[in-house]
Design an enzyme around this catalytic site. Structure first.
Site, PDB file in Angstrom:
ATOM      1  N   GLY A  29      37.460  33.748  35.244  1.00  0.00           N
ATOM      2  CA  GLY A  29      36.068  33.925  35.035  1.00  0.00           C
ATOM      3  C   GLY A  29      35.614  34.136  33.619  1.00  0.00           C
ATOM      4  N   ARG A  47      39.931  28.618  37.941  1.00  0.00           N
ATOM      5  CA  ARG A  47      40.834  29.440  38.516  1.00  0.00           C
ATOM      6  C   ARG A  47      41.874  28.790  38.940  1.00  0.00           C
ATOM      7  NH1 ARG A  47      38.884  34.514  38.271  1.00  0.00           N
ATOM      8  NH2 ARG A  47      36.638  34.931  38.246  1.00  0.00           N
ATOM      9  N   ASP A  58      44.601  38.627  33.808  1.00  0.00           N
ATOM     10  CA  ASP A  58      45.482  38.521  34.436  1.00  0.00           C
ATOM     11  C   ASP A  58      46.319  37.443  35.264  1.00  0.00           C
ATOM     12  OD1 ASP A  58      46.285  41.348  34.213  1.00  0.00           O
ATOM     13  OD2 ASP A  58      45.392  42.062  36.028  1.00  0.00           O
ATOM     14  N   THR A 110      38.632  39.625  29.733  1.00  0.00           N
ATOM     15  CA  THR A 110      37.772  39.856  31.008  1.00  0.00           C
ATOM     16  C   THR A 110      36.902  40.790  30.929  1.00  0.00           C
ATOM     17  OG1 THR A 110      38.316  40.430  33.305  1.00  0.00           O
ATOM     18  CG2 THR A 110      39.704  41.360  31.601  1.00  0.00           C
ATOM     19  N   ASP A 164      36.164  42.323  33.171  1.00  0.00           N
ATOM     20  CA  ASP A 164      36.513  43.565  34.269  1.00  0.00           C
ATOM     21  C   ASP A 164      37.479  44.646  33.308  1.00  0.00           C
ATOM     22  OD1 ASP A 164      35.672  41.938  35.997  1.00  0.00           O
ATOM     23  OD2 ASP A 164      37.779  41.160  36.458  1.00  0.00           O
ATOM     24  N   ASP A 212      40.398  44.912  32.820  1.00  0.00           N
ATOM     25  CA  ASP A 212      41.647  45.607  33.684  1.00  0.00           C
ATOM     26  C   ASP A 212      42.973  44.985  33.459  1.00  0.00           C
ATOM     27  OD1 ASP A 212      41.198  42.873  34.469  1.00  0.00           O
ATOM     28  OD2 ASP A 212      40.889  43.327  36.795  1.00  0.00           O
ATOM     29  N   ARG A 255      35.974  43.566  40.061  1.00  0.00           N
ATOM     30  CA  ARG A 255      36.850  43.450  41.034  1.00  0.00           C
ATOM     31  C   ARG A 255      37.546  44.856  41.290  1.00  0.00           C
ATOM     32  NH1 ARG A 255      40.267  38.083  39.386  1.00  0.00           N
ATOM     33  NH2 ARG A 255      38.829  37.301  40.949  1.00  0.00           N
ATOM     34  N   HIS A 290      26.758  37.092  38.484  1.00  0.00           N
ATOM     35  CA  HIS A 290      27.174  36.252  37.416  1.00  0.00           C
ATOM     36  C   HIS A 290      26.165  36.433  36.038  1.00  0.00           C
ATOM     37  CE1 HIS A 290      29.511  34.514  40.400  1.00  0.00           C
ATOM     38  NE2 HIS A 290      30.424  34.315  39.552  1.00  0.00           N
ATOM     39  N   GLN A 307      25.483  39.022  34.695  1.00  0.00           N
ATOM     40  CA  GLN A 307      26.558  39.598  33.919  1.00  0.00           C
ATOM     41  C   GLN A 307      27.384  39.016  32.808  1.00  0.00           C
ATOM     42  OE1 GLN A 307      28.244  42.591  36.554  1.00  0.00           O
ATOM     43  NE2 GLN A 307      28.474  43.605  34.590  1.00  0.00           N
ATOM     44  N   ARG A 308      27.809  37.812  33.150  1.00  0.00           N
ATOM     45  CA  ARG A 308      28.682  37.206  32.625  1.00  0.00           C
ATOM     46  C   ARG A 308      28.475  36.089  31.361  1.00  0.00           C
ATOM     47  NH1 ARG A 308      33.108  35.532  36.940  1.00  0.00           N
ATOM     48  NH2 ARG A 308      32.593  33.585  36.252  1.00  0.00           N
TER      49      ARG A 308
HETATM   50  O1  F6P Z   1      37.099  38.687  36.743  1.00  0.00           O
HETATM   51  C1  F6P Z   1      35.860  38.650  36.509  1.00  0.00           C
HETATM   52  C2  F6P Z   1      35.020  38.445  37.684  1.00  0.00           C
HETATM   53  O2  F6P Z   1      33.515  38.478  37.021  1.00  0.00           O
HETATM   54  C3  F6P Z   1      35.116  39.487  38.723  1.00  0.00           C
HETATM   55  O3  F6P Z   1      34.434  40.719  38.079  1.00  0.00           O
HETATM   56  C4  F6P Z   1      34.403  38.966  39.887  1.00  0.00           C
HETATM   57  O4  F6P Z   1      34.827  39.714  40.851  1.00  0.00           O
HETATM   58  C5  F6P Z   1      35.070  37.575  39.682  1.00  0.00           C
HETATM   59  O5  F6P Z   1      35.275  37.349  38.386  1.00  0.00           O
HETATM   60  C6  F6P Z   1      33.869  36.405  40.199  1.00  0.00           C
HETATM   61  O6  F6P Z   1      34.418  35.365  40.587  1.00  0.00           O
HETATM   62  P1  F6P Z   1      33.746  33.794  40.292  1.00  0.00           P
HETATM   63  O7  F6P Z   1      33.101  33.558  38.925  1.00  0.00           O
HETATM   64  O8  F6P Z   1      34.918  32.792  40.527  1.00  0.00           O
HETATM   65  O9  F6P Z   1      32.888  33.986  41.510  1.00  0.00           O
END
Ligand code: F6P
Length: 340
Positions: A10, A71, A102, A124, A126, A128, A170, A270, A272-273
């Site tokens: 991600g 991924r 990870d 990440t 996360d 984590d 996650r 998303h 957030q990302r």
């Molecule tokens: O690992 C980052 C993350 O944003 C997690 O918090 C979330 O569960 C996952 O990726 C979402 O994945 P995708 O972008 O594949 O929907």
């Protein structure tokens, strides 16, 4: 030397800062860099682009990744693994820098076990990844969730409602924890603790009694026993897409049914990302990217650049990949100090 760079998993704010740092640090010692597109897919399929100084100028503050991400797990099928090794030979890569969480880093470890010259950079939202104090992406992404919570407070107050904000993260509760702490949630639910519905309802009633509204932060990874809808789709690393379970919607339904307080939910997802990295993530990504190049130049393949206190150090990938870094008891204790 010829450096290869990939960003996998991600995306998160800070990836471009890391790419820039890798390219500039390598260039400073006279080394060239190329980028592989879309994570491990680009190495498997030999999708490569030059990374000149010009390519990485002005990207530090941009969200996402100029290299793309995926991924893709190239070590599920032996034929893919062989393609990865063939690409590295064909492109003449002397050092591959894998920037990821990870999953991406576990693929890097597998490559290293097969003799590949790879070093890692942890990232990440996360937060984590074990072995590092913080991962870049987390601060910026969580700041967006805090902003969202503050906006929800305004509308919850106007309508005398309870509102649940579901955040990513996650199976680690760092994003929920920091959102709840920094955004003054009345109750915050994280995957590290068993779901306790009676405690949740008690906090919601207390908040509504005191202020007329309530704010609940829930991590997407909490286990409500029965989640709404079907189990989510899985990615190539076997991870369920937890956001598809809709725990926020289910929580809102339960709160309203049990308390009579009108309740809504919002899933930030998303949103957030995306967006620019904040100061902390810009600096951390820059330091880690440069340190990864230094590890490679020192021949320390199979290592990961991590933040330990004030320093950036290299540790074996194995050390970071043993366990998911989850929220510790002292953080949970602090969090519950502020429950309504
Ligand atoms: O690992 C980052 C993350 O944003 C997690 O918090 C979330 O569960 C996952 O990726 C979402 O994945 P995708 O972008 O594949 O929907």
């Amino acid at each position: 030397m010829k450096f290869g760079v990939l960003t996998g998993g991600g995306d998160c704010p800070g990836l471009n800062a890391a790419i820039r740092a890798i390219v500039l640090r390598a260039a400073r010692s006279g080394h060239e860099s190329v980028g592989f597109l879309d994570g491990w897919k680009g190495v498997r399929d030999d999708l490569v682009q030059p990374l000149s100084l010009r390519d990485v100028t002005g990207i530090l503050g941009r969200g996402g990744t100029i290299l793309g991400s995926s991924r893709t797990n190239p070590f599920v099928k032996e034929a893919d693994a062989q393609s990865v090794l063939a690409t590295l030979r064909k492109e003449g890569i002397d050092a591959l820098v894998a920037v990821g969480g990870d999953d991406t880093l576990s693929a890097a470890r597998e490559l290293y076990r097969r003799g590949g010259p790879v070093v890692g950079v942890p990232k990440t939202m996360d937060n984590d990844v074990s072995g590092t104090d913080w991962t870049f992406g987390f601060h910026s992404a969580t700041a967006v969730a805090v902003d969202a919570l503050e906006r929800l407070r305004d509308t919850a107050g106007s309508h005398h409602r309870a509102i649940v904000l579901e955040v990513m993260g996650r199976h680690a509760g760092w994003v929920a924890l920091a959102t709840g702490l920094a955004g003054e949630a009345d109750v915050t639910l994280v995957p590290e603790e068993p779901y306790d519905e009676s405690a949740l309802l008690r906090h919601v009633k207390a908040a509504v009694g005191a202020r007329g509204h309530a704010l609940i932060v829930a991590s997407e990874g909490i286990d409500l026993g029965t989640s709404r809808g079907e189990a989510g789709t899985k990615d190539e690393f076997g991870h369920e897409l937890l956001g598809q379970r809709g725990v926020g919607i289910e929580l809102a339904r339960r709160i309203e049914a049990a308390t009579g307080v009108e309740t809504r939910s919002a899933q930030i997802g998303h949103i957030q990302r995306g967006g620019p990295p904040d100061l902390f993530d810009r600096i951390l990504a820059t330091r880690l990217g440069a340190a990864a190049v230094d590890l490679a130049l020192a021949g320390r393949f199979g290592e990961l650049a991590v933040l330990r206190g004030p320093s950036i150090v290299g540790i074996p990938l194995d050390e970071a990949l043993g366990t998911t870094r989850t929220v510790s008891a002292d953080w949970l204790d602090l969090l519950h100090t502020f429950d309504a």
